[in-house]
Design a protein around this motif. Structure first.
Motif, PDB file in Angstrom:
ATOM      1  N   ILE A 698       0.831  -1.207   0.000  1.00  0.00           N
ATOM      2  CA  ILE A 698       0.000   0.000   0.000  1.00  0.00           C
ATOM      3  C   ILE A 698       0.864   1.256   0.000  1.00  0.00           C
ATOM      4  CG2 ILE A 698      -1.788   1.250   1.275  1.00  0.00           C
ATOM      5  CD1 ILE A 698      -2.833  -1.369   2.278  1.00  0.00           C
ATOM      6  N   GLY A 699       2.014   1.201   0.613  1.00  0.00           N
ATOM      7  CA  GLY A 699       2.908   2.359   0.634  1.00  0.00           C
ATOM      8  C   GLY A 699       3.856   2.259   1.812  1.00  0.00           C
ATOM      9  N   LYS A 700       4.856   3.128   1.815  1.00  0.00           N
ATOM     10  CA  LYS A 700       5.806   3.135   2.915  1.00  0.00           C
ATOM     11  C   LYS A 700       6.319   4.538   3.162  1.00  0.00           C
ATOM     12  CE  LYS A 700       9.813   1.802   0.060  1.00  0.00           C
ATOM     13  NZ  LYS A 700      10.847   0.783  -0.141  1.00  0.00           N
ATOM     14  N   VAL A 701       6.925   4.699   4.343  1.00  0.00           N
ATOM     15  CA  VAL A 701       7.425   5.988   4.802  1.00  0.00           C
ATOM     16  C   VAL A 701       8.832   5.770   5.351  1.00  0.00           C
ATOM     17  CG1 VAL A 701       7.083   7.880   6.429  1.00  0.00           C
ATOM     18  CG2 VAL A 701       5.111   6.806   5.361  1.00  0.00           C
ATOM     19  N   ARG A 702       9.735   6.687   5.020  1.00  0.00           N
ATOM     20  CA  ARG A 702      11.078   6.673   5.596  1.00  0.00           C
ATOM     21  C   ARG A 702      11.304   7.963   6.372  1.00  0.00           C
ATOM     22  NH1 ARG A 702      13.280   5.554   0.405  1.00  0.00           N
ATOM     23  NH2 ARG A 702      13.350   3.341  -0.049  1.00  0.00           N
ATOM     24  N   ILE A 703      11.894   7.847   7.568  1.00  0.00           N
ATOM     25  CA  ILE A 703      12.166   9.014   8.409  1.00  0.00           C
ATOM     26  C   ILE A 703      13.604   8.896   8.896  1.00  0.00           C
ATOM     27  CG2 ILE A 703      11.489  10.294  10.458  1.00  0.00           C
ATOM     28  CD1 ILE A 703       8.731   9.022  10.213  1.00  0.00           C
ATOM     29  N   ARG A 704      14.404   9.936   8.624  1.00  0.00           N
ATOM     30  CA  ARG A 704      15.792   9.965   9.083  1.00  0.00           C
ATOM     31  C   ARG A 704      15.843  10.543  10.479  1.00  0.00           C
ATOM     32  NH1 ARG A 704      20.769   9.328   6.984  1.00  0.00           N
ATOM     33  NH2 ARG A 704      19.825   8.858   4.962  1.00  0.00           N
ATOM     34  N   LEU A 705      16.515   9.832  11.392  1.00  0.00           N
ATOM     35  CA  LEU A 705      16.535  10.242  12.790  1.00  0.00           C
ATOM     36  C   LEU A 705      17.285  11.543  12.998  1.00  0.00           C
ATOM     37  CD1 LEU A 705      15.471   7.332  13.133  1.00  0.00           C
ATOM     38  CD2 LEU A 705      16.931   7.134  15.133  1.00  0.00           C
ATOM     39  N   SER A 706      18.294  11.817  12.189  1.00  0.00           N
ATOM     40  CA  SER A 706      19.081  13.033  12.380  1.00  0.00           C
ATOM     41  C   SER A 706      18.286  14.290  12.090  1.00  0.00           C
ATOM     42  CB  SER A 706      20.328  12.992  11.495  1.00  0.00           C
ATOM     43  OG  SER A 706      19.967  12.870  10.128  1.00  0.00           O
ATOM     44  N   THR A 707      17.132  14.172  11.413  1.00  0.00           N
ATOM     45  CA  THR A 707      16.296  15.333  11.136  1.00  0.00           C
ATOM     46  C   THR A 707      15.299  15.607  12.251  1.00  0.00           C
ATOM     47  OG1 THR A 707      14.675  13.982   9.947  1.00  0.00           O
ATOM     48  CG2 THR A 707      16.494  14.903   8.665  1.00  0.00           C
ATOM     49  N   LEU A 708      15.287  14.779  13.303  1.00  0.00           N
ATOM     50  CA  LEU A 708      14.347  14.939  14.402  1.00  0.00           C
ATOM     51  C   LEU A 708      14.995  15.675  15.558  1.00  0.00           C
ATOM     52  CD1 LEU A 708      12.803  11.334  14.483  1.00  0.00           C
ATOM     53  CD2 LEU A 708      12.004  13.314  13.193  1.00  0.00           C
ATOM     54  N   GLU A 709      14.228  16.519  16.201  1.00  0.00           N
ATOM     55  CA  GLU A 709      14.665  17.149  17.430  1.00  0.00           C
ATOM     56  C   GLU A 709      14.460  16.181  18.589  1.00  0.00           C
ATOM     57  OE1 GLU A 709      12.672  20.832  17.996  1.00  0.00           O
ATOM     58  OE2 GLU A 709      13.090  21.571  15.966  1.00  0.00           O
ATOM     59  N   THR A 710      15.390  16.183  19.529  1.00  0.00           N
ATOM     60  CA  THR A 710      15.281  15.271  20.654  1.00  0.00           C
ATOM     61  C   THR A 710      14.172  15.711  21.593  1.00  0.00           C
ATOM     62  OG1 THR A 710      16.979  16.533  21.824  1.00  0.00           O
ATOM     63  CG2 THR A 710      17.723  14.643  20.545  1.00  0.00           C
ATOM     64  N   GLU A 711      13.544  14.722  22.202  1.00  0.00           N
ATOM     65  CA  GLU A 711      12.471  14.906  23.193  1.00  0.00           C
ATOM     66  C   GLU A 711      11.201  15.514  22.608  1.00  0.00           C
ATOM     67  OE1 GLU A 711      12.914  13.602  26.004  1.00  0.00           O
ATOM     68  OE2 GLU A 711      15.075  13.298  25.931  1.00  0.00           O
ATOM     69  N   ARG A 712      11.125  15.721  21.309  1.00  0.00           N
ATOM     70  CA  ARG A 712       9.927  16.296  20.711  1.00  0.00           C
ATOM     71  C   ARG A 712       9.057  15.186  20.137  1.00  0.00           C
ATOM     72  NH1 ARG A 712       9.538  20.390  15.441  1.00  0.00           N
ATOM     73  NH2 ARG A 712       7.282  20.193  15.158  1.00  0.00           N
ATOM     74  N   VAL A 713       7.752  15.332  20.300  1.00  0.00           N
ATOM     75  CA  VAL A 713       6.802  14.359  19.777  1.00  0.00           C
ATOM     76  C   VAL A 713       6.292  14.860  18.429  1.00  0.00           C
ATOM     77  CG1 VAL A 713       4.637  13.152  20.167  1.00  0.00           C
ATOM     78  CG2 VAL A 713       6.145  13.649  22.099  1.00  0.00           C
ATOM     79  N   TYR A 714       6.508  14.071  17.397  1.00  0.00           N
ATOM     80  CA  TYR A 714       6.041  14.389  16.047  1.00  0.00           C
ATOM     81  C   TYR A 714       4.805  13.540  15.756  1.00  0.00           C
ATOM     82  CZ  TYR A 714      10.591  16.609  15.192  1.00  0.00           C
ATOM     83  OH  TYR A 714      11.690  17.410  15.241  1.00  0.00           O
ATOM     84  N   THR A 715       3.722  14.186  15.439  1.00  0.00           N
ATOM     85  CA  THR A 715       2.485  13.490  15.054  1.00  0.00           C
ATOM     86  C   THR A 715       2.026  14.062  13.722  1.00  0.00           C
ATOM     87  OG1 THR A 715       1.246  15.066  16.403  1.00  0.00           O
ATOM     88  CG2 THR A 715       1.753  12.936  17.400  1.00  0.00           C
TER      89      THR A 715
END
Length: 1020
Positions: A698-715
């Motif tokens: 059906i599909g897929k998603v890729r997320i690179r960890l280095s682009t995330l801020e620490t301790e922040r919740v992404y929804t």
């Protein structure tokens, strides 16, 4: 005057009606001969209207006796332009008794009903009905209920008026406080001229949960399905634009949508409450758990004196059954059932024990539990202790026999949840139940096996009097490697070649070495079989000891030419081969592409880096999924797979649902922030025991960890995109909650100064021609091991998650990579354009400032490097305001997928070797020749420029070389006696000279360089 307001909010899981597996739905409401409708939501099985339809109430006292009919139709006109009719999707009949005032009205979800016996209806609709009393509502509809072009209706909030008497008193101060909302209702009759479209009001994503209205509104990007909204006539007259559309840039169809689900991680930040739960990235889903363990002392029911017992657990319309035992009065089941609180249809759960029979099962006894009296269990509480319960008959009297069971309320955090038989899977067989459960998998540990084939001695070929051409074939499982044939005519060949293989743990496979004579149809000279455990583990690039092995002489023992091995009756002379076998545990075995790998650790455990943090993933829900089983009369049986490192997770399968809600949370240890997590969504095709079919992607998603801020919740809602031969297709949206927590800041920062891969990849690099084949073999081993689990993770799922075909030729990918290169060079081109404008005095003020800056740097050369780094610092600080606020996702524009030609996509999905007709292959070959011809011309131009640099001093053009060396001598003498500041000042004055001192002709150095010879004139 009394008004009835019907708010049509949204619908879910509607029945597909067109050939694309979708529907263009609208709502039509009929009340007292008035018929109003909403706008049509094209190609959406989970549409959201958010529109208010207003009706006149002739007599409020008769409203409880009236019926409001709400019907959902599929607008066929939006898909087939030659016809204008509608198809039925379902209806709801609501009594006027349930209509209340606006302040008391809530959102209710109604299941869609059938119109006839043969109707095929599914889904539900969310409505809100209430009455308002205001004389400013104007009845602009015709008596027949058809719509005509009319000014927009206005809804006045009742909270601004105490009662009807305040309206009649005519107080002007209340009129100033009125809040007016503009909306439109589209009728069934065609209207001439442009139809004013309504401006939808965004509904809450999670009904029943509201945020504090005093907080600043979240800036959300507009959805593409709202992009066609037109201004209402009243707004167009004054040139007004709703503030909702001015909050952010236009969101494209494949963009990211930020959400605010009511999860504990967000509630904790907003309210400050400490919610002690490990499942704080998902919404709690409450279940009623029934654990049936065993029974004892059951009565005899058959004439033969036997009993075939089984237990039936019933809650409303949901029924779950254990397996039955033949002739057993003390059975042991140990089954767990879970019933969702979202679909409770009764307050009583009934546990019935029955005797299996051919005609009709006999009733043995039952137990009834009140759900309100069932205890609530919250982990980490210990499991609820099961108890013995005496069976009762239908009158409530005690009978013989006891059942041990436990009943409790819990959430998906309960440890029994993964093994429970869920109520949404009640329609499948018990043998297929394992294919719907959530599981965690681990990839096998892989190693690189390096075999160094050095030489052989005393080989005896079968054919005499001919120069042999020996080579060695090494086979490990289905991996085959060949050395180059030794060209010299000798029986003691020396190859000195290294061959590499991938082996899983445990290393127990056999290696077959075969020495062949290529000159005589691969005649076998000798053979050697060794276990892979002979290889010596190696941590670094130091060589292990080599060994001599005896080759066994083969014989042809059968008429069919089968090769056997000659048995040694006594020690005789034999050929020998010299080998060096090492198990390289210092490498990381690549089963993914390096640029989006999720694991970069070496195979040896003691060489791995310490953990730097924790990654938490909450797989919340999906929406707008496309039906994948239209031919079978079903929609989609969706499940998710997430892969990070060597850990794979699989959610449970939600059956026949286009808007599934998983709400499952998983955790990984993070060893390197420059890694990628992959989440894929699939349609389960094995719920009916079919072992031949394959799960559909059906599909897929890729997320690179280095682009995330620490301790922040992404929804966010991530678009699910699938590239097909017909083009790019959006198959739905996946809602994820993500959080990266760092536990070792110093270690994480120090990783940015360390190499990405383990040390062995740089000390002794893997040959380039082995990388793709080794990666493909590693993927096959991982897929084979995961397919042996229960439930198995299918090979098609693993291949899609690991991108097995990313190295295949694709004209679309080539264009995408070319555009990436051009976007990278765009910055350099912009700098060159800016410097050219400075040199040509396009902006005299800027040129003067650059003059001053250059003079300062010439006079004080010690300030060059500090100024440059200070400038980089200022640029970085200024760009902080424009930093990305959302994690990256699959971008169809960067991938060149939204504008790829269908023939390019057909070529990309073609098999290897090609299965297309010869004429089509020839056309594509000619096209590839054209593309490669242009690339060849660019490569030739680059080679020409480089060869001209070499020609400066190699005397190929003796006059040019003589001119250059004499000029070099003159410049050396001049620069030796001239200070460096003076030279730089003269260079700046020359580069930034005014336009009147410039010529349009090329400069002398460029003319001299272009006259230098290159090797292009000696090419054939």
């Amino acid at each position: 005057m009394a008004k009835l307001v019907v708010e049509a909010l949204d619908a879910s899981s509607l029945m597909p009606k067109d050939k694309h597996g979708s529907a263009s739905a609208y709502v039509e409401v009929d009340f007292e001969g008035q018929r109003h409708r909403t706008q049509t939501k094209a190609n959406d099985l989970c549409p959201s209207w958010n529109e208010k339809l207003v009706f006149n109430v002739s007599d409020p006292r008769r409203l409880p006796n009236e019926t409001i009919e709400v019907a959902v139709y599929n607008d066929v006109q939006s898909t087939v332009h030659h016809h204008n009719h509608k198809s039925f999707l379902g209806r709801v009949r609501i009594s006027g008794v349930s209509v209340c005032m606006e302040s008391e009205a809530g959102i209710q979800r109604y299941p869609l009903e059938k119109r006839g016996i043969f109707s095929n209806i599914s889904g539900d609709i969310a409505l809100r009905l209430y009455t308002v009393y205001d004389s400013s509502f104007a009845d602009t509809r015709t008596p027949s209920g058809d719509s005509v072009a009319e000014p927009p209706l206005q809804e006045i909030q009742n909270k601004n008026f105490k009662d009807d008497s305040m309206i009649n008193n005519g107080k002007e101060k209340n009129k100033k406080g009125k809040e007016v909302r503009t909306f439109h209702s589209i009728g069934t009759a065609p209207v001439s001229g442009p139809i004013p479209m309504p401006i939808p009001t965004p509904a809450p994503i999670f009904p029943g949960f509201e945020f504090n209205s005093k907080e600043n509104p979240v800036v959300l990007e507009r959805r593409s399905d709202f992009s066609r909204m037109m201004q209402a006539p009243g707004m167009a007259m004054h040139g007004q634009i709703p503030a909702m559309y001015m909050q952010g840039p236009v969101q494209q169809e494949f963009g990211l949508i930020e959400t605010r689900p009511p999860i504990a991680a967000r509630l904790r930040y907003k309210t400050g409450h400490k919610i002690s739960t490990t499942f704080d990235l998902v919404e709690p889903m409450y279940y009623l758990y029934v654990k049936v363990l065993k029974a004892r002392n059951l009565p005899v029911m058959d004439v033969t004196g036997s009993l075939d017992p089984y237990v039936e657990v019933k809650l409303g319309n949901y029924k779950a059954v254990t397996r039955h035992f033949e002739k057993n009065q003390n059975p042991v089941w140990n089954h767990i059932f879970a019933f969702s609180f979202d679909h409770l249809q009764s307050n009583l759960v009934e546990v019935t024990l029955k005797d299996k029979d051919f005609v009709k099962d006999d009733f043995v006894g039952r137990l009834v539990f009140d759900i309100l009296e069932v205890p609530l269990r919250v982990p980490p509480d210990s499991p609820l202790a099961p108890q013995w319960y005496r069976l009762e008959d239908k009158k409530g009297e005690k009978v013989n026999g006891e059942v041990m069971l436990a009943v409790w309320k819990g959430t998906q955090a309960d440890e029994c949840f993964p093994e429970a038989w869920l109520s949404d899977a009640h329609s499948i067989h018990q043998e297929s139940l394992a294919n719907t459960r959530s599981k965690v998998y681990f990839s096998p540990k892989l190693f690189y096996l390096r075999i160094h084939v050095i030489e052989a001695q005393d080989l005896v070929p079968f054919t005499r009097g001919r120069a042999p051409a020996m080579r060695v074939k090494v086979q490990l499982s289905n991996q085959v490697r060949l050395t180059k044939p030794f060209a010299l005519p000798t029986v003691n060949p020396a190859w000195n070649e290294e061959l590499m293989f991938v082996v899983p743990e445990p290393v127990d496979e056999l290696i077959v070495f075969t020495v062949e004579d290529v000159g005589t149809k691969d005649e076998i000279i000798g053979r050697l079989i060794l276990p892979a455990s002979f290889a010596i583990p190696r941590l670094d690039n130091r060589l292990v000891n080599d060994r001599w092995f005896n080759l066994e002489r083969p014989i042809f023992g059968t008429e069919d030419g089968d090769v056997a091995t000659e048995k040694k009756k006594e020690p005789k002379f034999s050929s020998k081969i010299r080998l060096r076998l090492s198990l390289d545990v210092g490498y990381h075995v690549l089963d993914e592409a390096t640029h989006y790998s999720s694991n970069l650790q070496p195979s040896a455990k003691h060489l791995r880096k310490p953990s730097i943090g924790i990654l938490e993933l909450g797989i919340l829900s999906a929406k707008n999924l496309l039906p994948m089983k239209i031919k079978n009369g079903r929609s989609t049986d969706a499940y998710c797979v997430a892969k990070y490192g060597n850990k794979w997770v699989r959610t449970r399968t939600l059956l026949d649902n286009l808007a599934p809600r998983w709400n499952e949370q998983y955790t990984w240890e993070v060893y390197d922030p420059c890694t990628v997590i992959t989440i894929g969504v699939f349609d389960n095709c094995h719920i009916n025991g079919d072992k031949e079919s394959k799960d559909q992607r059906i599909g897929k998603v890729r997320i690179r960890l280095s682009t995330l801020e620490t301790e922040r919740v992404y929804t966010h809602y991530y678009p699910l995109l699938v590239l097909q031969p017909s083009g790019l297709k959006k198959t739905g949206e996946l809602q994820l909650a993500l959080r990266f927590t760092c536990t070792a800041w110093v270690n994480m920062v120090s990783l940015y100064a360390k190499p990405l891969l383990p040390k062995m990849h740089y000390v002794q690099p893997i040959p380039i021609h082995y990388i793709d084949s080794l990666r493909h073999r590693a993927m096959q081993i991982v897929a084979a091991r995961l397919a042996r689990a229960e439930p198995p993770l299918r090979p098609e799922t693993v291949e899609y998650m690991l991108d097995v075909d990313h190295h295949m030729w694709s004209l679309r990918r080539s264009k995408a990579n070319f555009n990436r290169i051009m976007s990278v060079l765009a910055g350099l081109v912009a700098i060159g354009k800016w410097f050219e404008d400075i040199c040509y005095w396009k902006n005299p003020v800027t040129t003067c400032l650059v003059y001053v800056l250059f003079l300062i740097l010439v006079c004080y050369p010690d300030l060059i490097l500090p100024t440059m780094f200070l400038y980089l610092f200022i640029i970085g600080i200024c760009n902080y305001r424009f930093r990305p606020r959302h994690p990256p996702h699959m971008d169809p524009r960067v991938s060149h997928a939204d504008r790829a030609h269908p023939d390019e996509l057909d070529e990309e999905f073609d098999t290897f070797p090609s299965s297309r007709p010869a004429d089509l292959v020839r056309i594509r070959y000619d096209r590839m020749r054209s593309v490669l011809g242009r690339m060849q011309a660019v490569a030739g131009d680059l080679a020409t420029q480089g060869e001209r640099f070499h020609a400066i001093l190699n005397w190929r053009d003796p006059r040019a070389t003589a001119i250059f060396i004499f000029l070099s001598l003159i410049l050396a003498s001049f620069l030796y006696v001239t200070p460096f500041q003076v030279v730089m000042l003269l260079a700046v004055l020359y580069l930034l000279r005014p336009p009147r001192f410039r010529s349009k002709m090329p400069s002398v150095p460029i003319n001299f360089f272009k006259r230098l010879p290159a090797k292009s004139d000696v090419l054939l």
